[in-house]
Structure formats: C-alpha cells, structure tokens
Design a protein around this motif. Structure first.
Motif, mmCIF file in Angstrom:
data_model
loop_
_atom_site.group_PDB
_atom_site.id
_atom_site.type_symbol
_atom_site.label_atom_id
_atom_site.label_comp_id
_atom_site.label_asym_id
_atom_site.label_seq_id
_atom_site.Cartn_x
_atom_site.Cartn_y
_atom_site.Cartn_z
ATOM 1 N N LEU A 111 -0.899 -2.214 -10.381
ATOM 2 C CA LEU A 111 0.730 -3.472 -9.624
ATOM 3 C C LEU A 111 1.318 -4.486 -10.479
ATOM 4 C CD1 LEU A 111 2.889 -5.569 -7.577
ATOM 5 C CD2 LEU A 111 0.282 -6.604 -7.737
ATOM 6 N N GLU A 112 -0.112 -5.218 -11.586
ATOM 7 C CA GLU A 112 0.724 -5.611 -12.579
ATOM 8 C C GLU A 112 1.477 -5.049 -14.051
ATOM 9 O OE1 GLU A 112 -0.314 -9.549 -13.293
ATOM 10 O OE2 GLU A 112 -0.308 -8.604 -11.323
ATOM 11 N N MET A 113 1.336 -3.795 -14.428
ATOM 12 C CA MET A 113 1.324 -2.784 -15.451
ATOM 13 C C MET A 113 2.778 -2.515 -14.398
ATOM 14 S SD MET A 113 -0.030 -3.089 -17.761
ATOM 15 C CE MET A 113 0.891 -2.232 -18.921
ATOM 16 N N SER A 118 13.461 -10.405 -10.074
ATOM 17 C CA SER A 118 12.325 -11.965 -8.910
ATOM 18 C C SER A 118 12.392 -10.604 -8.080
ATOM 19 C CB SER A 118 12.524 -12.211 -8.607
ATOM 20 O OG SER A 118 12.811 -14.023 -10.118
ATOM 21 N N ILE A 119 13.560 -10.005 -7.258
ATOM 22 C CA ILE A 119 13.746 -9.027 -6.022
ATOM 23 C C ILE A 119 12.808 -8.226 -5.598
ATOM 24 C CG2 ILE A 119 14.918 -7.973 -4.388
ATOM 25 C CD1 ILE A 119 16.974 -10.410 -5.053
ATOM 26 N N LYS A 120 12.791 -7.263 -6.956
ATOM 27 C CA LYS A 120 12.430 -6.203 -7.420
ATOM 28 C C LYS A 120 10.874 -5.919 -7.765
ATOM 29 C CE LYS A 120 16.163 -3.693 -9.560
ATOM 30 N NZ LYS A 120 15.866 -2.657 -10.614
ATOM 31 N N GLU A 143 4.262 -4.824 -1.378
ATOM 32 C CA GLU A 143 4.369 -2.791 -1.325
ATOM 33 C C GLU A 143 2.517 -3.281 -1.511
ATOM 34 O OE1 GLU A 143 3.969 1.087 -4.727
ATOM 35 O OE2 GLU A 143 5.986 0.004 -4.328
ATOM 36 N N TYR A 144 2.617 -3.552 -2.853
ATOM 37 C CA TYR A 144 0.722 -3.919 -2.860
ATOM 38 C C TYR A 144 0.211 -4.370 -1.987
ATOM 39 C CZ TYR A 144 1.502 -0.497 -6.419
ATOM 40 O OH TYR A 144 1.923 0.142 -7.350
ATOM 41 N N PHE A 145 0.522 -5.234 -0.755
ATOM 42 C CA PHE A 145 0.174 -6.294 -0.364
ATOM 43 C C PHE A 145 -0.913 -5.352 0.991
ATOM 44 C CE2 PHE A 145 -0.001 -8.246 4.260
ATOM 45 C CZ PHE A 145 -1.007 -9.490 3.681
ATOM 46 N N LEU A 146 -0.130 -4.124 1.341
ATOM 47 C CA LEU A 146 -0.119 -3.343 2.222
ATOM 48 C C LEU A 146 -1.256 -2.258 0.856
ATOM 49 C CD1 LEU A 146 3.483 -2.786 3.552
ATOM 50 C CD2 LEU A 146 1.790 -4.176 4.607
ATOM 51 N N LYS A 147 -1.646 -2.508 0.049
ATOM 52 C CA LYS A 147 -2.621 -1.663 0.362
ATOM 53 C C LYS A 147 -3.796 -2.787 -0.051
ATOM 54 C CE LYS A 147 0.212 1.254 -3.037
ATOM 55 N NZ LYS A 147 0.702 1.761 -4.322
ATOM 56 N N PHE A 148 -3.596 -4.554 -0.758
ATOM 57 C CA PHE A 148 -5.078 -4.860 -0.925
ATOM 58 C C PHE A 148 -5.795 -5.510 0.490
ATOM 59 C CE2 PHE A 148 -2.667 -6.892 -4.918
ATOM 60 C CZ PHE A 148 -3.654 -5.739 -5.138
#
Length: 157
Positions: A67-69, A108-110, A117-122
């Motif tokens: 996510l960070e990258m 910002s939107i992207k 997307e990553y919230f669902l993974k987390f």
C-alpha cells in the motif's frame, strides 16, 4: 479529513523534494530509498503502538508495504511529470497544463481509492481493535513526524 490531508502533504513533500536534501555521506538516495526509510520508520512506530503477534505483524506489514509503495508511486509519478513541465523551456500548450492540473487534483482521490482497497485487505488480517488502532496511530505518525522535523529545523537555527 485533516489527518488525510497531512499524510498527502507528506507524500507530496517527499515526492517533490530535491534528492540533494537527502544526501548522506556524499551519496544521493533515490526517492524510493527515501520512501523506504520513511516506511521503515513508520512501521517501527506502528509496531510499537499496535499489539500484533509476530505472525500478524509479518502478514500485515507485507500488505502495508504494498500500500505505501503504491501511494508513493501514485503521487511521485504525477508530481515528477508536473515538475518536468514546470521546468521545461519548451512551449507547453494549455491542453497539457490542464491535463496535468487534473492529474494533480486526482492524486488524493487515487490514494483514497487505494486506502479503501487496502482497508478491505487489512480487515481480513487485523482484529477490529487492531484495525482501529492502526488508523489512529497511522494518522498520529504524520503529525508527530512533522513536529519532529520542525523541532530539528528550530534546533539548527
């Protein structure tokens, strides 16, 4: 929203700062190296604040690094192109300026879409409490980093 704005500002700042600022031992670091160090510092901070077992930390931080990258690359790519246009000595037409302005506005939107997307993974990795704490400390890290950097600047003066 204010915390999200601070995080975006840090990403933009990191993506747009000249490499010379980050030179260490006469060796210039790439933006990815700088971002990797920032992510490592943030991971250490989060490990300290969120109760994670070794296994949970291993799984969580593998996804977190992705996510960070992706967030960094999203911002960096747009602002690198914008910087090229800004420094260009060639004529730039309004269509190109408008396209780049729109791309900058959409960063910002992207990033928000990546966050979702990553919230669902987390959510599949962390307990609800851990997830809550992650977002609390994630946002605080940005504030604390800004304070720490301001303190360094003030101490140099």
């Amino acid at each position: 929203m204010k915390n999200f704005t601070i995080i975006i500002a840090i990403l933009f700042l990191t993506a747009s700062l000249p490499l010379e600022i980050f030179a260490q031992n006469d060796k210039k670091q790439t933006h990815k190296d700088i971002m990797a160090k920032l992510i490592a510092d943030k991971k250490d901070y989060l490990k300290e604040k969120i109760p994670l077992s070794e296994k949970e930390a291993e799984v969580f931080f593998a996804v977190y690094d992705e996510l960070e990258m992706k967030k960094f690359e999203t911002a960096h790519n747009v602002f690198r192109e914008a910087s090229k246009i800004r420094r260009s000595t060639e004529y730039i037409n309004d269509k190109i300026y408008l396209k780049m302005a729109e791309e900058q506005a959409l960063v910002s939107i992207k990033i928000a879409e990546l966050e979702q997307e990553y919230f669902l993974k987390f959510k599949n990795i962390l307990s609800p409490k851990q997830l809550f704490m992650y977002y609390q400390w994630e946002h605080r890290f940005a504030k604390e980093m800004i304070k720490r950097e301001q303190k360094k600047v003030n101490n140099v003066k």
